[in-house]
Design a protein around this motif. Structure first.
Motif, PDB file in Angstrom:
ATOM      1  N   LYS A  40      38.845  36.911  38.470  1.00  0.00           N
ATOM      2  CA  LYS A  40      38.879  38.080  37.573  1.00  0.00           C
ATOM      3  C   LYS A  40      40.014  39.039  37.928  1.00  0.00           C
ATOM      4  O   LYS A  40      40.795  39.447  37.069  1.00  0.00           O
ATOM      5  CB  LYS A  40      37.534  38.851  37.638  1.00  0.00           C
ATOM      6  CG  LYS A  40      36.306  38.007  37.389  1.00  0.00           C
ATOM      7  CD  LYS A  40      35.037  38.830  37.474  1.00  0.00           C
ATOM      8  CE  LYS A  40      34.728  39.449  38.831  1.00  0.00           C
ATOM      9  NZ  LYS A  40      34.391  38.453  39.882  1.00  0.00           N
ATOM     10  N   THR A  41      40.064  39.415  39.207  1.00  0.00           N
ATOM     11  CA  THR A  41      41.094  40.368  39.639  1.00  0.00           C
ATOM     12  C   THR A  41      42.481  39.785  39.448  1.00  0.00           C
ATOM     13  O   THR A  41      43.406  40.482  39.022  1.00  0.00           O
ATOM     14  CB  THR A  41      40.853  40.759  41.112  1.00  0.00           C
ATOM     15  OG1 THR A  41      39.645  41.521  41.186  1.00  0.00           O
ATOM     16  CG2 THR A  41      42.005  41.588  41.669  1.00  0.00           C
ATOM     17  N   THR A  42      42.623  38.502  39.722  1.00  0.00           N
ATOM     18  CA  THR A  42      43.932  37.853  39.556  1.00  0.00           C
ATOM     19  C   THR A  42      44.384  37.936  38.103  1.00  0.00           C
ATOM     20  O   THR A  42      45.554  38.232  37.826  1.00  0.00           O
ATOM     21  CB  THR A  42      43.859  36.387  40.043  1.00  0.00           C
ATOM     22  OG1 THR A  42      43.425  36.384  41.409  1.00  0.00           O
ATOM     23  CG2 THR A  42      45.211  35.705  39.935  1.00  0.00           C
ATOM     24  N   SER A  95      32.037  36.561  42.488  1.00  0.00           N
ATOM     25  CA  SER A  95      33.143  36.888  43.371  1.00  0.00           C
ATOM     26  C   SER A  95      34.008  35.647  43.608  1.00  0.00           C
ATOM     27  O   SER A  95      33.485  34.551  43.828  1.00  0.00           O
ATOM     28  CB  SER A  95      32.570  37.415  44.682  1.00  0.00           C
ATOM     29  OG  SER A  95      33.603  37.599  45.602  1.00  0.00           O
ATOM     30  N   GLY A  96      35.312  35.810  43.490  1.00  0.00           N
ATOM     31  CA  GLY A  96      36.220  34.702  43.773  1.00  0.00           C
ATOM     32  C   GLY A  96      36.572  33.842  42.570  1.00  0.00           C
ATOM     33  O   GLY A  96      37.329  32.881  42.694  1.00  0.00           O
ATOM     34  N   CYS A  97      36.055  34.183  41.387  1.00  0.00           N
ATOM     35  CA  CYS A  97      36.289  33.314  40.215  1.00  0.00           C
ATOM     36  C   CYS A  97      37.632  33.581  39.540  1.00  0.00           C
ATOM     37  O   CYS A  97      37.995  32.874  38.601  1.00  0.00           O
ATOM     38  CB  CYS A  97      35.142  33.415  39.217  1.00  0.00           C
ATOM     39  SG  CYS A  97      35.105  34.944  38.276  1.00  0.00           S
TER      40      CYS A  97
HETATM   41  P1  ADP Z   1      37.490  37.883  41.814  1.00  0.00           P
HETATM   42  O1  ADP Z   1      38.199  39.145  41.432  1.00  0.00           O
HETATM   43  O2  ADP Z   1      36.844  37.186  40.658  1.00  0.00           O
HETATM   44  O3  ADP Z   1      36.524  38.089  42.937  1.00  0.00           O
HETATM   45  P2  ADP Z   1      40.093  37.037  42.753  1.00  0.00           P
HETATM   46  O4  ADP Z   1      40.941  36.989  41.540  1.00  0.00           O
HETATM   47  O5  ADP Z   1      40.252  38.225  43.629  1.00  0.00           O
HETATM   48  O6  ADP Z   1      38.573  36.834  42.348  1.00  0.00           O
HETATM   49  O7  ADP Z   1      40.367  35.764  43.646  1.00  0.00           O
HETATM   50  C1  ADP Z   1      40.304  34.454  43.133  1.00  0.00           C
HETATM   51  C2  ADP Z   1      40.694  33.485  44.236  1.00  0.00           C
HETATM   52  O8  ADP Z   1      42.068  33.648  44.534  1.00  0.00           O
HETATM   53  C3  ADP Z   1      39.949  33.710  45.546  1.00  0.00           C
HETATM   54  O9  ADP Z   1      39.663  32.451  46.096  1.00  0.00           O
HETATM   55  C4  ADP Z   1      40.955  34.463  46.391  1.00  0.00           C
HETATM   56  O10 ADP Z   1      40.741  34.199  47.756  1.00  0.00           O
HETATM   57  C5  ADP Z   1      42.269  33.903  45.908  1.00  0.00           C
HETATM   58  N1  ADP Z   1      43.377  34.863  46.036  1.00  0.00           N
HETATM   59  C6  ADP Z   1      43.457  36.054  45.404  1.00  0.00           C
HETATM   60  N2  ADP Z   1      44.626  36.673  45.710  1.00  0.00           N
HETATM   61  C7  ADP Z   1      45.277  35.854  46.566  1.00  0.00           C
HETATM   62  C8  ADP Z   1      46.549  35.924  47.248  1.00  0.00           C
HETATM   63  N3  ADP Z   1      47.358  36.971  47.094  1.00  0.00           N
HETATM   64  N4  ADP Z   1      46.876  34.899  48.030  1.00  0.00           N
HETATM   65  C9  ADP Z   1      46.077  33.816  48.170  1.00  0.00           C
HETATM   66  N5  ADP Z   1      44.886  33.687  47.561  1.00  0.00           N
HETATM   67  C10 ADP Z   1      44.481  34.692  46.767  1.00  0.00           C
END
Ligand code: ADP
Ligand code: MG
Length: 325
Positions: free
Chosen positions: A42-44, A38-40
């Motif tokens: 992936k979703t981004t 979590s937080g790496c």
């Molecule tokens: P995963 O899907 O692997 O859990 P994310 O891509 O959701 O990870 O998030 C990666 C990092 O980017 C996290 O630290 C998250 O808090 C940060 N983050 C994601 N979206 C935003 C946003 N819109 N604004 C600021 N920080 C973000």
């Protein structure tokens, strides 16, 4: 082999760089998982491919076309999120037909396509139901049908199974894989669950803190992890005694056995420190030269070892992993 091509992709939120130069290329029809804690990031990455986030730097190409700055609706992609993203006030039929209607498809053609999709996901006759009348697993099937109905060139799935209970999760992932192979649709699947990724993917991208640790098939990732992070993220690991093996040498618990196997070519002697019962297997902890070595042995192995027993462990040199930091 470059149907989906991502190059030097970065993303910063303010001063926080969460994607740190990610590059990969995959072929048409492949099922790719982005796997990591979590937080790496992936979703981004998925949201940048979808067009919901703009990359700070880098490019995204699909079938050779640079889509980095296209609007989401220009990208011809289908997406499924974690859970409950159906339109609650629309019937199942209207949910699945939504993208088709937006694209201007006529009523009759739409009805036929919705019916075809419902057959594909194993819910024929569900047109008139509402999301709240269905289980979480059924809703996620409908979300999948809605995403693939317009025949997108890429399917993006962000932890679509993580809100479901274990049994449904396992059966639905098999269905997703079957449908994906049926349609030959290139798919990027995000998950933090290593078993899920290994069971469903052609290739896996293992991520850690915004960068790629390793890419490869499930076999390559599990059997030939290149870093300690990858090795421990996708499975259990024994660190072998440095005095005998040198630093950073490790082996999977299931590759150490109490009896010789055809491929084993060395032995270690140790004392059983603990016997754990996991159902189909017993997991023993054996102290070898001060190093705790976990080994799995089938339940039913007779007689079962006891705490304090001296045992001989058999392993194969080829199974010893050399891991960097
Ligand atoms: P995963 O899907 O692997 O859990 P994310 O891509 O959701 O990870 O998030 C990666 C990092 O980017 C996290 O630290 C998250 O808090 C940060 N983050 C994601 N979206 C935003 C946003 N819109 N604004 C600021 N920080 C973000
Ligand atoms: Mg996520």
């Amino acid at each position: 082999d470059q149907f989906l091509r991502v190059d030097a992709l970065t993303k910063s939120f303010g001063t926080n760089q969460v994607v740190k130069g990610v590059s990969f290329g995959f072929g048409k029809g492949e099922f790719i998982s982005l796997l990591g804690p979590s937080g790496c990031g992936k979703t981004t990455i998925l949201r940048m491919i979808a067009g919901f986030e703009t990359p700070t730097t880098g490019t995204i190409r699909v079938a050779g076309e640079d889509i980095t700055h296209l609007r989401p609706n220009q990208r011809k992609l289908g997406m499924v999120f974690q859970a409950y993203a159906l339109f609650p006030n629309l019937t199942v039929g209207d949910n699945i037909g939504f993208g088709l209607k937006v694209a201007g498809m006529g009523r009759e053609e739409r009805r036929a396509r919705v019916e075809e999709m419902l057959r594909l996901i194993g819910l024929p006759g569900f047109e008139k139901r509402y999301p709240y009348e269905m289980s979480g697993g059924q809703q996620q099937r409908v979300a999948l049908a809605r995403a693939i109905a317009p025949k997108p060139r890429l399917l993006l799935l962000d932890e679509p199974l993580s809100a479901l209970d274990a049994k449904i999760r396992v059966s639905l992932r098999g269905e997703i894989r079957a449908i994906q192979q049926d349609l030959g649709i290139t798919t990027v699947f995000v998950t933090h669950d290593q078993e899920e990724a290994m069971s469903i993917s052609d290739r896996i991208v293992v991520m850690n803190a915004g960068h790629i640790e390793q890419m490869g098939s499930a076999h390559e990732i599990y059997n030939r992890p290149q870093t300690r992070f990858v090795a421990t993220f996708v499975g259990q690991l024994n660190t072998l005694p440095a005095a005998t093996f040198g630093p950073d040498r490790a082996i999977r618990p299931e590759l150490v056995s109490l009896a010789p196997r055809p491929e084993t070519d060395m032995t270690l002697t140790g004392t059983v420190a603990d016997v754990g019962f996991l159902g189909s297997v017993l997991r023993l902890r054996v102290d070898v030269e001060g190093a705790p070595i976990s080994i799995d042995t089938f339940n039913g192995h007779a007689p079962p070892p006891q705490r304090g027993d001296t045992v001989t462990l058999h392993l194969a040199r080829k199974d010893v992993l050399a891991l960097g930091a």
